[in-house]
Scaffold this active site. Structure first.
Site, PDB file in Angstrom:
ATOM      1  N   ALA A   1       0.811  -1.224   0.000  1.00 23.91           N
ATOM      2  CA  ALA A   1       0.000   0.000   0.000  1.00 23.91           C
ATOM      3  C   ALA A   1       0.840   1.268   0.000  1.00 23.91           C
ATOM      4  O   ALA A   1       0.330   2.338  -0.331  1.00 23.91           O
ATOM      5  CB  ALA A   1      -0.928   0.002   1.213  1.00 23.91           C
ATOM      6  N   ASP A   2       2.120   1.173   0.363  1.00 21.09           N
ATOM      7  CA  ASP A   2       2.958   2.370   0.445  1.00 21.09           C
ATOM      8  C   ASP A   2       4.388   2.008   0.051  1.00 21.09           C
ATOM      9  O   ASP A   2       5.307   2.039   0.873  1.00 21.09           O
ATOM     10  CB  ASP A   2       2.918   2.943   1.862  1.00 21.09           C
ATOM     11  CG  ASP A   2       3.637   4.290   1.964  1.00 21.09           C
ATOM     12  OD1 ASP A   2       3.863   4.929   0.914  1.00 21.09           O
ATOM     13  OD2 ASP A   2       3.986   4.693   3.094  1.00 21.09           O
ATOM     14  N   LEU A   3       4.577   1.655  -1.209  1.00 24.51           N
ATOM     15  CA  LEU A   3       5.903   1.268  -1.681  1.00 24.51           C
ATOM     16  C   LEU A   3       6.753   2.520  -1.865  1.00 24.51           C
ATOM     17  O   LEU A   3       6.627   3.235  -2.861  1.00 24.51           O
ATOM     18  CB  LEU A   3       5.797   0.492  -2.992  1.00 24.51           C
ATOM     19  CG  LEU A   3       7.109  -0.110  -3.494  1.00 24.51           C
ATOM     20  CD1 LEU A   3       7.666  -1.120  -2.494  1.00 24.51           C
ATOM     21  CD2 LEU A   3       6.925  -0.767  -4.860  1.00 24.51           C
TER      22      LEU A   3
ATOM     23  N   ASN B   1      10.669   1.774   2.724  1.00 26.29           N
ATOM     24  CA  ASN B   1      10.112   0.448   2.966  1.00 26.29           C
ATOM     25  C   ASN B   1      10.799  -0.636   2.152  1.00 26.29           C
ATOM     26  O   ASN B   1      10.299  -1.757   2.048  1.00 26.29           O
ATOM     27  CB  ASN B   1       8.608   0.448   2.677  1.00 26.29           C
ATOM     28  CG  ASN B   1       7.838   1.218   3.733  1.00 26.29           C
ATOM     29  OD1 ASN B   1       8.276   1.329   4.873  1.00 26.29           O
ATOM     30  ND2 ASN B   1       6.691   1.764   3.360  1.00 26.29           N
TER      31      ASN B   1
ATOM     32  N   ARG C   1       4.505   5.357  -7.306  1.00 29.10           N
ATOM     33  CA  ARG C   1       4.702   5.830  -5.936  1.00 29.10           C
ATOM     34  C   ARG C   1       6.172   5.716  -5.525  1.00 29.10           C
ATOM     35  O   ARG C   1       6.724   6.617  -4.899  1.00 29.10           O
ATOM     36  CB  ARG C   1       3.817   5.019  -4.977  1.00 29.10           C
ATOM     37  CG  ARG C   1       3.736   5.598  -3.567  1.00 29.10           C
ATOM     38  CD  ARG C   1       2.799   4.756  -2.707  1.00 29.10           C
ATOM     39  NE  ARG C   1       2.534   5.371  -1.426  1.00 29.10           N
ATOM     40  CZ  ARG C   1       1.516   6.193  -1.181  1.00 29.10           C
ATOM     41  NH1 ARG C   1       0.675   6.494  -2.161  1.00 29.10           N
ATOM     42  NH2 ARG C   1       1.337   6.716   0.015  1.00 29.10           N
TER      43      ARG C   1
END
Length: 246
Positions: free
Chosen positions: A167-169, A173, A208
């Protein structure tokens, strides 16, 4: 209860525990104050909600679930409770267990917890094993060569081929250690049915990550980032088999 988790209820707190830690984890493990000097804030990308914790034979990361953006001013740590299966820490714990079984490079979950604040709201936290001697991609952007970027691209492709949607690459991370790359922080991540090459969520993931790299690269003209991204995409576009495929 499945073979990869044990559920315990300790007063107002409910925990999922990996069987490897079944006789060790206590509710107080989820409170940074319990660890005292053995808790150190994560200094890169942790946003003040994650700590490295350690004991004689425990090396892990404790992360509280916190909101970002404007909504955090109203409720930084509280989430709406619907069903236990949808609690964010439980969902991430189970997804990590699933990915470990698929052979994907992620940390093994230690335990997950939530506590009801009232009938409609809860707070949550998760503990995962620490990936020792790793550094965030964000801290290494300027020092990586084309081979490094190629490997990162292949790693991201592994997850996409397995149908794992992060969900938040972003570049905080992705952790690197020598020739290895790992993905972390799968809050709101999910295993999706559409893992076809043209799946829209994959492009959203890549876009992203590219924006994140642009923010931290410090590359005024963008030439270095363009070369790095080209090497990344060569790795990403190189075919590989799905980990864990039957």
């Amino acid at each position: 209860m499945s073979g990869s988790e044990i559920c315990l209820r300790d007063g107002v707190e409910v925990m999922l525990i990996h069987p490897a830690y079944k006789d060790r984890v206590e509710a107080r493990w989820f409170h940074p104050g319990f660890w005292g000097a053995r808790a150190r804030p994560v200094d890169s990308g942790g946003r003040g909600s994650a700590w490295f914790i350690s004991d004689d034979d425990v090396s892990a990361v404790l992360r509280e679930y916190r909101r970002g953006g404007l909504i955090a001013r109203l409720s930084e740590k509280n989430y709406v409770f619907t069903t236990e299966s949808r609690v964010r820490s439980f969902a991430e714990f189970r997804l990590l267990n699933r990915m470990v079984g698929m052979g994907l490079p992620v940390p093994r979950p230690v335990a997950a917890m939530y506590r009801k604040i009232n009938p409609l709201r809860y707070e949550a936290a998760i503990i995962v094993e620490r990936l020792e001697n790793t550094k965030p991609l964000a801290d290494l952007v300027s020092s990586l060569d084309d081979e490094d970027w190629y490997r990162v691209g292949r790693t991201v492709r592994q997850f996409h081929d397995a149908g794992i949607q992060h969900a938040d690459l972003n570049c905080f991370n992705i952790l690197l250690r020598g020739g290895e790359a790992f993905l972390i922080d799968f809050d709101r991540g999910r295993l999706v049915g559409d893992s076809a090459p043209g799946a829209g969520w994959k492009k959203t993931n890549l876009d992203r990550l590219h924006r994140s790299l642009s923010k931290v690269s410090g590359d005024a003209d963008g030439d270095s980032l363009r070369r790095s991204w080209q090497a990344f995409m060569r790795g990403y576009q190189s075919p590989l088999s799905t980990p864990g495929a039957a």
